[in-house]
Design a protein around this motif. Structure first.
Motif, PDB file in Angstrom:
ATOM      1  N   CYS A  35     -31.763  13.229  -3.846  1.00 53.65           N
ATOM      2  CA  CYS A  35     -31.997  11.866  -4.305  1.00 53.65           C
ATOM      3  C   CYS A  35     -31.400  10.912  -3.290  1.00 53.65           C
ATOM      4  CB  CYS A  35     -31.364  11.630  -5.676  1.00 53.65           C
ATOM      5  SG  CYS A  35     -31.721   9.993  -6.347  1.00 53.65           S
ATOM      6  N   CYS A  36     -32.122   9.856  -2.973  1.00 50.75           N
ATOM      7  CA  CYS A  36     -31.613   8.907  -1.980  1.00 50.75           C
ATOM      8  C   CYS A  36     -30.553   8.003  -2.581  1.00 50.75           C
ATOM      9  CB  CYS A  36     -32.746   8.087  -1.380  1.00 50.75           C
ATOM     10  SG  CYS A  36     -33.414   6.830  -2.476  1.00 50.75           S
ATOM     11  N   GLY A  37     -30.450   7.978  -3.905  1.00 49.26           N
ATOM     12  CA  GLY A  37     -29.430   7.157  -4.553  1.00 49.26           C
ATOM     13  C   GLY A  37     -29.917   5.776  -4.935  1.00 49.26           C
ATOM     14  N   HIS A  38     -31.026   5.385  -4.358  1.00 51.86           N
ATOM     15  CA  HIS A  38     -31.677   4.114  -4.695  1.00 51.86           C
ATOM     16  C   HIS A  38     -30.725   2.917  -4.639  1.00 51.86           C
ATOM     17  CE1 HIS A  38     -35.011   6.647  -5.825  1.00 51.86           C
ATOM     18  NE2 HIS A  38     -34.187   7.338  -6.590  1.00 51.86           N
ATOM     19  N   GLY A  39     -29.816   2.934  -3.669  1.00 51.80           N
ATOM     20  CA  GLY A  39     -28.921   1.801  -3.486  1.00 51.80           C
ATOM     21  C   GLY A  39     -27.773   1.755  -4.464  1.00 51.80           C
ATOM     22  N   LYS A  40     -27.754   2.682  -5.413  1.00 49.43           N
ATOM     23  CA  LYS A  40     -26.694   2.706  -6.422  1.00 49.43           C
ATOM     24  C   LYS A  40     -25.705   3.831  -6.164  1.00 49.43           C
ATOM     25  CE  LYS A  40     -27.734   1.968 -10.772  1.00 49.43           C
ATOM     26  NZ  LYS A  40     -28.310   2.374 -12.074  1.00 49.43           N
ATOM     27  N   TYR A  41     -26.218   4.914  -5.627  1.00 46.43           N
ATOM     28  CA  TYR A  41     -25.407   6.107  -5.391  1.00 46.43           C
ATOM     29  C   TYR A  41     -25.610   6.575  -3.954  1.00 46.43           C
ATOM     30  CZ  TYR A  41     -25.391   6.140 -10.486  1.00 46.43           C
ATOM     31  OH  TYR A  41     -25.246   5.784 -11.796  1.00 46.43           O
ATOM     32  N   PRO A  42     -24.680   7.421  -3.471  1.00 43.46           N
ATOM     33  CA  PRO A  42     -24.894   7.937  -2.115  1.00 43.46           C
ATOM     34  C   PRO A  42     -26.083   8.894  -2.066  1.00 43.46           C
ATOM     35  CG  PRO A  42     -22.669   8.467  -2.932  1.00 43.46           C
ATOM     36  CD  PRO A  42     -23.459   7.940  -4.092  1.00 43.46           C
ATOM     37  N   LEU A  43     -26.644   9.049  -0.890  1.00 44.08           N
ATOM     38  CA  LEU A  43     -27.705  10.038  -0.676  1.00 44.08           C
ATOM     39  C   LEU A  43     -27.131  11.422  -0.969  1.00 44.08           C
ATOM     40  CD1 LEU A  43     -30.325  11.284   0.742  1.00 44.08           C
ATOM     41  CD2 LEU A  43     -29.031  11.083   2.863  1.00 44.08           C
ATOM     42  N   THR A  44     -27.865  12.223  -1.715  1.00 43.67           N
ATOM     43  CA  THR A  44     -27.410  13.579  -2.009  1.00 43.67           C
ATOM     44  C   THR A  44     -28.555  14.565  -1.799  1.00 43.67           C
ATOM     45  OG1 THR A  44     -27.852  13.105  -4.356  1.00 43.67           O
ATOM     46  CG2 THR A  44     -25.552  13.026  -3.657  1.00 43.67           C
ATOM     47  N   ILE A  45     -28.216  15.680  -1.160  1.00 44.08           N
ATOM     48  CA  ILE A  45     -29.185  16.759  -0.948  1.00 44.08           C
ATOM     49  C   ILE A  45     -28.488  18.069  -1.316  1.00 44.08           C
ATOM     50  CG2 ILE A  45     -30.631  18.001   0.722  1.00 44.08           C
ATOM     51  CD1 ILE A  45     -30.565  15.346   2.410  1.00 44.08           C
ATOM     52  N   VAL A  46     -29.013  18.761  -2.316  1.00 44.39           N
ATOM     53  CA  VAL A  46     -28.379  19.986  -2.795  1.00 44.39           C
ATOM     54  C   VAL A  46     -29.136  21.209  -2.277  1.00 44.39           C
ATOM     55  CG1 VAL A  46     -27.586  21.272  -4.828  1.00 44.39           C
ATOM     56  CG2 VAL A  46     -27.644  18.770  -4.890  1.00 44.39           C
ATOM     57  N   VAL A  47     -28.372  22.140  -1.707  1.00 51.98           N
ATOM     58  CA  VAL A  47     -28.938  23.424  -1.273  1.00 51.98           C
ATOM     59  C   VAL A  47     -28.173  24.534  -1.976  1.00 51.98           C
ATOM     60  CG1 VAL A  47     -29.605  22.510   0.996  1.00 51.98           C
ATOM     61  CG2 VAL A  47     -27.386  23.638   0.731  1.00 51.98           C
ATOM     62  N   ARG A  48     -28.672  25.748  -1.847  1.00 55.62           N
ATOM     63  CA  ARG A  48     -27.957  26.896  -2.404  1.00 55.62           C
ATOM     64  C   ARG A  48     -26.930  27.351  -1.378  1.00 55.62           C
ATOM     65  NH1 ARG A  48     -28.093  27.759  -7.216  1.00 55.62           N
ATOM     66  NH2 ARG A  48     -30.355  27.813  -7.371  1.00 55.62           N
ATOM     67  N   ALA A  49     -25.648  27.376  -1.761  1.00 50.43           N
ATOM     68  CA  ALA A  49     -24.596  27.800  -0.832  1.00 50.43           C
ATOM     69  C   ALA A  49     -24.777  29.274  -0.483  1.00 50.43           C
ATOM     70  CB  ALA A  49     -23.226  27.574  -1.454  1.00 50.43           C
ATOM     71  N   THR A  50     -24.736  29.584   0.816  1.00 52.18           N
ATOM     72  CA  THR A  50     -24.964  30.967   1.245  1.00 52.18           C
ATOM     73  C   THR A  50     -23.802  31.874   0.842  1.00 52.18           C
ATOM     74  OG1 THR A  50     -24.134  30.298   3.410  1.00 52.18           O
ATOM     75  CG2 THR A  50     -26.523  30.515   3.165  1.00 52.18           C
ATOM     76  N   ASP A  51     -22.599  31.321   0.692  1.00 55.69           N
ATOM     77  CA  ASP A  51     -21.446  32.157   0.343  1.00 55.69           C
ATOM     78  C   ASP A  51     -21.311  32.384  -1.171  1.00 55.69           C
ATOM     79  OD1 ASP A  51     -20.906  29.447   0.104  1.00 55.69           O
ATOM     80  OD2 ASP A  51     -18.931  29.544   1.053  1.00 55.69           O
ATOM     81  N   THR A  52     -21.368  31.334  -1.944  1.00 56.49           N
ATOM     82  CA  THR A  52     -21.118  31.482  -3.379  1.00 56.49           C
ATOM     83  C   THR A  52     -22.391  31.531  -4.221  1.00 56.49           C
ATOM     84  OG1 THR A  52     -20.989  29.100  -3.698  1.00 56.49           O
ATOM     85  CG2 THR A  52     -18.915  30.227  -3.197  1.00 56.49           C
ATOM     86  N   GLY A  53     -23.486  31.072  -3.659  1.00 58.67           N
ATOM     87  CA  GLY A  53     -24.725  31.028  -4.419  1.00 58.67           C
ATOM     88  C   GLY A  53     -24.806  29.820  -5.339  1.00 58.67           C
ATOM     89  N   GLU A  54     -23.744  29.020  -5.308  1.00 53.35           N
ATOM     90  CA  GLU A  54     -23.735  27.803  -6.127  1.00 53.35           C
ATOM     91  C   GLU A  54     -24.465  26.687  -5.390  1.00 53.35           C
ATOM     92  OE1 GLU A  54     -19.911  26.478  -7.531  1.00 53.35           O
ATOM     93  OE2 GLU A  54     -19.324  28.524  -7.951  1.00 53.35           O
ATOM     94  N   GLY A  55     -24.555  25.563  -6.065  1.00 57.25           N
ATOM     95  CA  GLY A  55     -25.136  24.406  -5.413  1.00 57.25           C
ATOM     96  C   GLY A  55     -24.150  23.829  -4.416  1.00 57.25           C
TER      97      GLY A  55
END
Ligand SMILES: [Zn+2]
Length: 90
Positions: A35-55
């Motif tokens: 989500c770009c945050g739409h001027g309200k929140y910071p830009l966020t990009i979630v991937v799958r962590a290669t070590d823990t498998g979490e976001g």
């Protein structure tokens, strides 16, 4: 950033970061949420962590524990944010 569109499907990629997301995907980085945050929140990009498998949110470098369904929560106006990264804006 682009204007928040309430009628947008939440799974759609924000138009202003389409090129960035496409590039990451081409490089083999599979994004699972963004989500770009739409001027309200910071830009966020979630991937799958290669070590823990979490976001893993790659802009802030924070691990995000997957909630019931989504990484993002909706604020009162329907804009998405990640609580670990930014507080909800009234
Ligand atoms: Zn945008």
């Amino acid at each position: 950033m682009c204007k928040f569109n309430q009628n947008n499907d939440s799974r759609r990629i924000d138009p202003c970061i389409k090129g960035l997301i496409r590039y990451l995907n081409i490089q083999g980085i599979k994004t699972i949420a963004s989500c770009c945050g739409h001027g309200k929140y910071p830009l966020t990009i979630v991937v799958r962590a290669t070590d823990t498998g979490e976001g893993y949110e790659i802009v802030s470098g924070k691990y995000i524990v997957k909630r019931k369904k989504y990484f993002y929560k909706k604020d009162k106006k329907g804009c998405y944010y990640i609580p670990e990264i930014s507080a909800q804006i009234e």
